[in-house]
Design a protein around this motif. Structure first.
Motif, PDB file in Angstrom:
ATOM      1  N   GLY A  38       0.817  -1.209   0.000  1.00  0.00           N
ATOM      2  CA  GLY A  38       0.000   0.000   0.000  1.00  0.00           C
ATOM      3  C   GLY A  38       0.851   1.259   0.000  1.00  0.00           C
ATOM      4  O   GLY A  38       0.522   2.246  -0.675  1.00  0.00           O
ATOM      5  N   ALA A  39       1.976   1.216   0.738  1.00  0.00           N
ATOM      6  CA  ALA A  39       2.889   2.366   0.775  1.00  0.00           C
ATOM      7  C   ALA A  39       3.510   2.611  -0.602  1.00  0.00           C
ATOM      8  O   ALA A  39       3.681   3.759  -1.029  1.00  0.00           O
ATOM      9  N   LYS A  40       3.842   1.529  -1.323  1.00  0.00           N
ATOM     10  CA  LYS A  40       4.384   1.675  -2.680  1.00  0.00           C
ATOM     11  C   LYS A  40       3.362   2.353  -3.588  1.00  0.00           C
ATOM     12  O   LYS A  40       3.699   3.220  -4.404  1.00  0.00           O
ATOM     13  N   LEU A  41       2.107   1.935  -3.466  1.00  0.00           N
ATOM     14  CA  LEU A  41       1.061   2.499  -4.318  1.00  0.00           C
ATOM     15  C   LEU A  41       0.760   3.950  -3.949  1.00  0.00           C
ATOM     16  O   LEU A  41       0.372   4.740  -4.810  1.00  0.00           O
ATOM     17  N   ALA A  42       0.951   4.286  -2.682  1.00  0.00           N
ATOM     18  CA  ALA A  42       0.781   5.688  -2.276  1.00  0.00           C
ATOM     19  C   ALA A  42       1.830   6.563  -2.970  1.00  0.00           C
ATOM     20  O   ALA A  42       1.533   7.676  -3.408  1.00  0.00           O
ATOM     21  N   GLY A  72      10.437  -6.287  -0.803  1.00  0.00           N
ATOM     22  CA  GLY A  72      11.785  -6.810  -0.662  1.00  0.00           C
ATOM     23  C   GLY A  72      12.088  -7.237   0.766  1.00  0.00           C
ATOM     24  O   GLY A  72      11.417  -6.808   1.725  1.00  0.00           O
ATOM     25  N   GLN A  73      13.086  -8.052   0.905  1.00  0.00           N
ATOM     26  CA  GLN A  73      13.435  -8.642   2.197  1.00  0.00           C
ATOM     27  C   GLN A  73      13.636  -7.594   3.296  1.00  0.00           C
ATOM     28  O   GLN A  73      13.146  -7.740   4.416  1.00  0.00           O
ATOM     29  N   TRP A  74      14.368  -6.545   2.959  1.00  0.00           N
ATOM     30  CA  TRP A  74      14.754  -5.570   3.986  1.00  0.00           C
ATOM     31  C   TRP A  74      13.930  -4.288   3.932  1.00  0.00           C
ATOM     32  O   TRP A  74      14.206  -3.340   4.667  1.00  0.00           O
ATOM     33  N   GLU A  75      12.915  -4.271   3.082  1.00  0.00           N
ATOM     34  CA  GLU A  75      12.122  -3.060   2.910  1.00  0.00           C
ATOM     35  C   GLU A  75      11.539  -2.504   4.217  1.00  0.00           C
ATOM     36  O   GLU A  75      11.580  -1.291   4.460  1.00  0.00           O
ATOM     37  N   PRO A  76      11.004  -3.371   5.089  1.00  0.00           N
ATOM     38  CA  PRO A  76      10.442  -2.832   6.335  1.00  0.00           C
ATOM     39  C   PRO A  76      11.469  -2.141   7.232  1.00  0.00           C
ATOM     40  O   PRO A  76      11.093  -1.343   8.092  1.00  0.00           O
ATOM     41  N   TYR A  77      12.729  -2.454   7.045  1.00  0.00           N
ATOM     42  CA  TYR A  77      13.778  -1.895   7.905  1.00  0.00           C
ATOM     43  C   TYR A  77      14.448  -0.676   7.268  1.00  0.00           C
ATOM     44  O   TYR A  77      15.065   0.124   7.964  1.00  0.00           O
ATOM     45  N   ASP A  78      14.303  -0.570   5.944  1.00  0.00           N
ATOM     46  CA  ASP A  78      14.955   0.524   5.217  1.00  0.00           C
ATOM     47  C   ASP A  78      14.005   1.663   4.879  1.00  0.00           C
ATOM     48  O   ASP A  78      14.449   2.762   4.530  1.00  0.00           O
ATOM     49  N   THR A  79      12.704   1.407   4.914  1.00  0.00           N
ATOM     50  CA  THR A  79      11.719   2.437   4.597  1.00  0.00           C
ATOM     51  C   THR A  79      10.803   2.633   5.798  1.00  0.00           C
ATOM     52  O   THR A  79      10.507   1.680   6.527  1.00  0.00           O
ATOM     53  N   HIS A  80      10.340   3.830   5.970  1.00  0.00           N
ATOM     54  CA  HIS A  80       9.468   4.120   7.115  1.00  0.00           C
ATOM     55  C   HIS A  80       8.309   4.989   6.641  1.00  0.00           C
ATOM     56  O   HIS A  80       8.280   6.194   6.886  1.00  0.00           O
ATOM     57  N   PRO A  81       7.354   4.356   5.935  1.00  0.00           N
ATOM     58  CA  PRO A  81       6.217   5.117   5.404  1.00  0.00           C
ATOM     59  C   PRO A  81       5.427   5.768   6.548  1.00  0.00           C
ATOM     60  O   PRO A  81       5.298   5.207   7.634  1.00  0.00           O
ATOM     61  N   GLY A  82       4.878   6.930   6.253  1.00  0.00           N
ATOM     62  CA  GLY A  82       4.114   7.635   7.277  1.00  0.00           C
ATOM     63  C   GLY A  82       2.635   7.310   7.255  1.00  0.00           C
ATOM     64  O   GLY A  82       1.834   8.012   7.869  1.00  0.00           O
ATOM     65  N   LEU A  83       2.249   6.246   6.559  1.00  0.00           N
ATOM     66  CA  LEU A  83       0.838   5.900   6.420  1.00  0.00           C
ATOM     67  C   LEU A  83       0.352   5.080   7.616  1.00  0.00           C
ATOM     68  O   LEU A  83       1.108   4.321   8.217  1.00  0.00           O
ATOM     69  N   THR A  84      -0.922   5.208   7.911  1.00  0.00           N
ATOM     70  CA  THR A  84      -1.542   4.267   8.832  1.00  0.00           C
ATOM     71  C   THR A  84      -1.822   2.976   8.058  1.00  0.00           C
ATOM     72  O   THR A  84      -1.917   2.987   6.819  1.00  0.00           O
ATOM     73  N   PRO A  85      -1.986   1.851   8.753  1.00  0.00           N
ATOM     74  CA  PRO A  85      -2.338   0.616   8.034  1.00  0.00           C
ATOM     75  C   PRO A  85      -3.634   0.748   7.238  1.00  0.00           C
ATOM     76  O   PRO A  85      -3.739   0.222   6.131  1.00  0.00           O
ATOM     77  N   GLU A 102      -4.806   3.430   5.786  1.00  0.00           N
ATOM     78  CA  GLU A 102      -4.510   4.191   4.566  1.00  0.00           C
ATOM     79  C   GLU A 102      -3.799   3.312   3.543  1.00  0.00           C
ATOM     80  O   GLU A 102      -4.103   3.379   2.338  1.00  0.00           O
ATOM     81  N   ALA A 103      -2.863   2.487   4.013  1.00  0.00           N
ATOM     82  CA  ALA A 103      -2.140   1.608   3.088  1.00  0.00           C
ATOM     83  C   ALA A 103      -3.094   0.639   2.400  1.00  0.00           C
ATOM     84  O   ALA A 103      -3.021   0.424   1.181  1.00  0.00           O
ATOM     85  N   LEU A 104      -4.014   0.050   3.176  1.00  0.00           N
ATOM     86  CA  LEU A 104      -4.980  -0.890   2.598  1.00  0.00           C
ATOM     87  C   LEU A 104      -5.896  -0.184   1.602  1.00  0.00           C
ATOM     88  O   LEU A 104      -6.248  -0.747   0.560  1.00  0.00           O
ATOM     89  N   GLN A 105      -6.272   1.057   1.894  1.00  0.00           N
ATOM     90  CA  GLN A 105      -7.143   1.803   0.978  1.00  0.00           C
ATOM     91  C   GLN A 105      -6.446   2.060  -0.346  1.00  0.00           C
ATOM     92  O   GLN A 105      -7.089   2.035  -1.411  1.00  0.00           O
ATOM     93  N   HIS A 106      -5.147   2.273  -0.322  1.00  0.00           N
ATOM     94  CA  HIS A 106      -4.408   2.475  -1.566  1.00  0.00           C
ATOM     95  C   HIS A 106      -4.456   1.217  -2.442  1.00  0.00           C
ATOM     96  O   HIS A 106      -4.480   1.319  -3.675  1.00  0.00           O
ATOM     97  N   ILE A 107      -4.467   0.044  -1.822  1.00  0.00           N
ATOM     98  CA  ILE A 107      -4.577  -1.195  -2.618  1.00  0.00           C
ATOM     99  C   ILE A 107      -5.976  -1.301  -3.213  1.00  0.00           C
ATOM    100  O   ILE A 107      -6.142  -1.677  -4.388  1.00  0.00           O
TER     101      ILE A 107
END
Length: 405
Positions: free
Chosen positions: A288-292, A305-318, A320-325
């Protein structure tokens, strides 16, 4: 703060005697033991009482994948036995289209006794219903740790799904150290399995019976299903000293629009049945963060990607992320989201959607044990010590736990 990449896998070792590994399931699925971990307190019960521990009105998410008979045994004219283990569809690449294929298809496969198959095609004649069919396999290019294998068969009226049901063998976990038995065809599938594609079962689901599912409904708990096809990589051991050296396998997910809407109605909070449901639900946040960031992303880009959760810190609520999908599905006029994930969930990970987890007891030094440790804030040893001290059975056919951190 934990640096996930520098986690030492030796810190996730525990002594698992062979006699504690369940080689077969209990006679009735829901009579298995259930460990309940709630805010650091531990007790145990019988699995059939699971609904009594769940809050009314909650959302419970199940993985409805079905294990395929992925092992196909060929014999060369010399007598040499070659095992072809189906891993991932190559052509067509879509799982649903693959099982509907007639006459030809291709898979990425592991090949047992590879040195004996240097050239030429392998052939297997078998009965599919009342039809005699010859299946041929031709080895192609190397694909990572696997090979492309092109299959053809001489009866276009027979689908590939029918063919492997007749020719294949159900792949049970290697640590059971036994041959597949006829009973495994039933006991190594969840009662709600529907979508063919996995080479390993989502084993937390093996404890559920129709009676337990009906009891969950009576408790006012909403049930939804997602699909993640479990690959052989689920058994891949961590061989590097640090997690930075471990490559997670790719898994393919499918989630209905109605499930995404149900998640939003439940404030993006869910009870996950099994680690595969966890990986799917948590991956949705990052998709959802990618689509935002890029609403025009195509399906290939919708990969975590494997390390995406540790390297990116989207400011979306869950939510909001689901709504983007959902918005992405609307733009493309489709009802099911398809994507892929290599997500590694380990200490240092911040859970976004999963609030409670039903899961079995996992192998020492495994990525699944790391996922559990991250969920219970590092308190996995007390859980596993309790299970070992109270005669719980371990791994795929073993007992289960309900974890409420």
């Amino acid at each position: 703060m934990i640096d996930t990449r520098h986690i030492q896998i030796k810190d996730y070792q525990y002594d698992l005697p062979d006699e504690r590994i369940a080689k077969f399931p209990v006679a009735k699925r829901d009579t298995s033991k259930l460990l309940v971990y709630r805010h650091g307190n531990i007790c145990h019960d019988t699995f059939c009482h699971l609904p009594d521990y769940l809050p009314a009105g909650a959302l419970m998410v199940f993985n409805n994948t079905r294990v395929i008979q992925a092992r196909i045994h060929f014999h060369k004219a010399t007598g040499a036995k070659i095992e072809v283990f189906l891993l991932e569809p190559a052509a067509p690449a879509d799982y649903e289209l693959m099982f509907q294929a007639h006459g030809r298809c291709a898979w990425y496969c592991l090949i047992g006794n590879l040195k004996k198959w240097k050239e030429g095609s392998l052939h297997l004649t078998l009965m599919v219903g009342d039809r005699e069919v010859t299946l041929s396999a031709t080895r192609g290019a190397v694909h990572g740790t696997s090979h492309r294998v092109d299959f053809t068969w001489n009866d276009d009226s027979v689908s590939f799904a029918e063919l492997i049901d007749a020719a294949g063998e159900l792949p049970i976990p290697p640590y059971l150290n036994r041959e597949t038995q006829e009973s495994d065809k039933q006991t190594y599938q969840t009662v709600y399995s529907k979508i063919k594609g996995s080479v390993a079962a989502p084993t937390a689901g093996l404890h559920f019976t129709d009676e337990v599912l009906a009891d969950i409904d009576r408790h006012g708990i909403v049930r939804e299903e997602i699909t993640l096809h479990v690959g052989a990589g689920t058994f891949k051991p961590v061989k590097s000293e640090e997690m930075a050296g471990h490559d997670m396998h790719t898994e393919y997910i499918a989630v209905k629009r109605s499930t995404l809407q149900q998640l939003i109605r439940h404030d993006a909070k869910a009870i996950a049945v099994g680690t595969t449901s966890v990986r799917t639900l948590e991956s949705l946040y990052y998709i959802g963060a990618k689509l935002a960031a890029n609403p025009d992303a195509d399906e290939q880009q919708l990969h975590v990607g494997q390390w995406e959760p540790y390297d990116t810190h989207p400011g979306l609520t869950p939510q909001e992320a689901l709504q983007h999908i959902i918005d992405y599905l609307d733009r493309h006029a489709i009802d099911v989201f398809h994507g892929s994930t290599q997500i590694i969930i380990a200490p240092g990970y911040d859970y976004k959607i999963v609030q409670m987890l039903v899961t079995n007891f996992h192998q020492p030094q495994s990525t699944l044990l790391l996922l559990v440790s991250a969920f219970v804030h590092g308190d996995w040893r007390s859980i596993y010590r309790y299970a070992l001290d109270n005669d719980f059975r371990f791994l795929s056919y073993g007992d289960s736990s309900l974890l409420i951190p």
